[in-house]
Design a protein around this motif. Sequence first.
Motif, PDB file in Angstrom:
ATOM      1  N   CYS A  23       0.822  -1.209   0.000  1.00  0.00           N
ATOM      2  CA  CYS A  23       0.000   0.000   0.000  1.00  0.00           C
ATOM      3  C   CYS A  23       0.860   1.266   0.000  1.00  0.00           C
ATOM      4  CB  CYS A  23      -0.921  -0.002   1.217  1.00  0.00           C
ATOM      5  SG  CYS A  23      -2.060   1.397   1.235  1.00  0.00           S
ATOM      6  N   ASP A  24       0.517   2.199  -0.891  1.00  0.00           N
ATOM      7  CA  ASP A  24       1.197   3.483  -0.999  1.00  0.00           C
ATOM      8  C   ASP A  24       0.283   4.556  -0.403  1.00  0.00           C
ATOM      9  OD1 ASP A  24       2.475   5.822  -1.663  1.00  0.00           O
ATOM     10  OD2 ASP A  24       2.565   5.430  -3.820  1.00  0.00           O
ATOM     11  N   VAL A  25       0.535   4.905   0.849  1.00  0.00           N
ATOM     12  CA  VAL A  25      -0.338   5.845   1.541  1.00  0.00           C
ATOM     13  C   VAL A  25      -0.263   7.239   0.906  1.00  0.00           C
ATOM     14  CG1 VAL A  25      -0.838   6.923   3.780  1.00  0.00           C
ATOM     15  CG2 VAL A  25      -0.190   4.510   3.678  1.00  0.00           C
ATOM     16  N   SER A  26       0.871   7.600   0.350  1.00  0.00           N
ATOM     17  CA  SER A  26       0.989   8.911  -0.303  1.00  0.00           C
ATOM     18  C   SER A  26       0.050   9.010  -1.509  1.00  0.00           C
ATOM     19  CB  SER A  26       2.431   9.174  -0.731  1.00  0.00           C
ATOM     20  OG  SER A  26       2.867   8.193  -1.673  1.00  0.00           O
ATOM     21  N   ALA A  27      -0.164   7.884  -2.199  1.00  0.00           N
ATOM     22  CA  ALA A  27      -1.112   7.880  -3.316  1.00  0.00           C
ATOM     23  C   ALA A  27      -2.523   8.111  -2.815  1.00  0.00           C
ATOM     24  CB  ALA A  27      -1.020   6.560  -4.078  1.00  0.00           C
ATOM     25  N   TRP A  28      -2.846   7.544  -1.653  1.00  0.00           N
ATOM     26  CA  TRP A  28      -4.159   7.789  -1.058  1.00  0.00           C
ATOM     27  C   TRP A  28      -4.325   9.263  -0.699  1.00  0.00           C
ATOM     28  CZ3 TRP A  28      -8.373   4.993  -1.084  1.00  0.00           C
ATOM     29  CH2 TRP A  28      -8.287   3.602  -1.265  1.00  0.00           C
ATOM     30  N   LYS A  29      -3.283   9.887  -0.190  1.00  0.00           N
ATOM     31  CA  LYS A  29      -3.373  11.307   0.155  1.00  0.00           C
ATOM     32  C   LYS A  29      -3.691  12.143  -1.075  1.00  0.00           C
ATOM     33  CE  LYS A  29      -0.507  13.264   2.964  1.00  0.00           C
ATOM     34  NZ  LYS A  29       0.760  13.715   3.594  1.00  0.00           N
ATOM     35  N   ARG A  30      -3.064  11.821  -2.189  1.00  0.00           N
ATOM     36  CA  ARG A  30      -3.352  12.548  -3.428  1.00  0.00           C
ATOM     37  C   ARG A  30      -4.808  12.320  -3.852  1.00  0.00           C
ATOM     38  NH1 ARG A  30       1.835  10.493  -4.581  1.00  0.00           N
ATOM     39  NH2 ARG A  30       0.968   8.814  -5.877  1.00  0.00           N
ATOM     40  N   PHE A  31      -5.268  11.078  -3.713  1.00  0.00           N
ATOM     41  CA  PHE A  31      -6.645  10.749  -4.067  1.00  0.00           C
ATOM     42  C   PHE A  31      -7.625  11.545  -3.209  1.00  0.00           C
ATOM     43  CE2 PHE A  31     -10.522   8.296  -3.461  1.00  0.00           C
ATOM     44  CZ  PHE A  31     -10.871   7.941  -4.756  1.00  0.00           C
ATOM     45  N   TRP A  32      -7.362  11.593  -1.908  1.00  0.00           N
ATOM     46  CA  TRP A  32      -8.255  12.329  -1.008  1.00  0.00           C
ATOM     47  C   TRP A  32      -8.352  13.804  -1.405  1.00  0.00           C
ATOM     48  CZ3 TRP A  32      -5.253  10.211   3.806  1.00  0.00           C
ATOM     49  CH2 TRP A  32      -5.542   8.842   3.962  1.00  0.00           C
ATOM     50  N   LYS A  33      -7.220  14.397  -1.723  1.00  0.00           N
ATOM     51  CA  LYS A  33      -7.216  15.817  -2.077  1.00  0.00           C
ATOM     52  C   LYS A  33      -7.900  16.059  -3.424  1.00  0.00           C
ATOM     53  CE  LYS A  33      -3.038  16.898   0.578  1.00  0.00           C
ATOM     54  NZ  LYS A  33      -1.614  17.316   0.516  1.00  0.00           N
ATOM     55  N   GLU A  34      -7.611  15.191  -4.386  1.00  0.00           N
ATOM     56  CA  GLU A  34      -8.198  15.355  -5.715  1.00  0.00           C
ATOM     57  C   GLU A  34      -9.710  15.209  -5.706  1.00  0.00           C
ATOM     58  OE1 GLU A  34      -6.227  12.452  -8.083  1.00  0.00           O
ATOM     59  OE2 GLU A  34      -4.272  13.478  -8.046  1.00  0.00           O
ATOM     60  N   HIS A  35     -10.223  14.366  -4.811  1.00  0.00           N
ATOM     61  CA  HIS A  35     -11.656  14.069  -4.787  1.00  0.00           C
ATOM     62  C   HIS A  35     -12.376  14.724  -3.608  1.00  0.00           C
ATOM     63  CE1 HIS A  35     -11.453  11.158  -8.110  1.00  0.00           C
ATOM     64  NE2 HIS A  35     -10.266  10.853  -7.623  1.00  0.00           N
ATOM     65  N   HIS A  36     -11.681  15.633  -2.927  1.00  0.00           N
ATOM     66  CA  HIS A  36     -12.300  16.438  -1.866  1.00  0.00           C
ATOM     67  C   HIS A  36     -12.946  15.560  -0.794  1.00  0.00           C
ATOM     68  CE1 HIS A  36     -11.581  19.848  -4.509  1.00  0.00           C
ATOM     69  NE2 HIS A  36     -12.187  19.176  -5.480  1.00  0.00           N
TER      70      HIS A  36
END
Length: 214
Positions: A23-36
Amino acid sequence: MAWYQKTRRWCQTNLTEIDAQICDVSAWKRFWKEHHIDGVIVNAGGIVSYYPSEDPLQYRSPYLHQRDLLGEFVAAARECSLAVVARMDCNRADEKMYRAHADWFAVDAQGHPYQIDGRYIACVNGPYDQQFIPERLREIARIYAPDGFADNSWQGLPAQHICYCETCRAKFRKSTGEELPAHADWQDDLYRRWVQWSIECRMENWRLFNRVTQ
């Protein structure tokens, strides 16, 4: 305004055991920001632990090694100012726990343990739900301080499967003066009484979980 009143868009991770390694948690952080995203629901413990629990009987993903994936998710979510809900799966356990505490688990009329996918289903009236899971809830709350908890499959066996463990036999006898019904039959008054009784047993656990987490 409380977190649960202002959290509108949720993201649930639904981790599998291999995610503890890849799991790449940094990728999740980007996803969270991109999708509000406003809040995240992340796997914590129960069937599988994604953090290094203090209890040796808490099964952890074999891919976790020295990693604390739950801790990484919580830290990342806090950096993004997101609400965090720790998800539990509280209905079954592995061979190691079963061998240590066979009396914690549900059995059929012949005394054979109920299983799903090689894991043993916990009895809702036993120490798994009433001691082990509350201890894990306290542990997670103390270490990670999530805003809340979610629970999956906390209700145990479905109504067509009766647990005949000694704990259930004794508790039902004390409550009703009767022995457990021989099988599921909606035409049988005793079975219908068992259904009502078993629902209340589950609600007792739910109220316990609420007290512990609150």
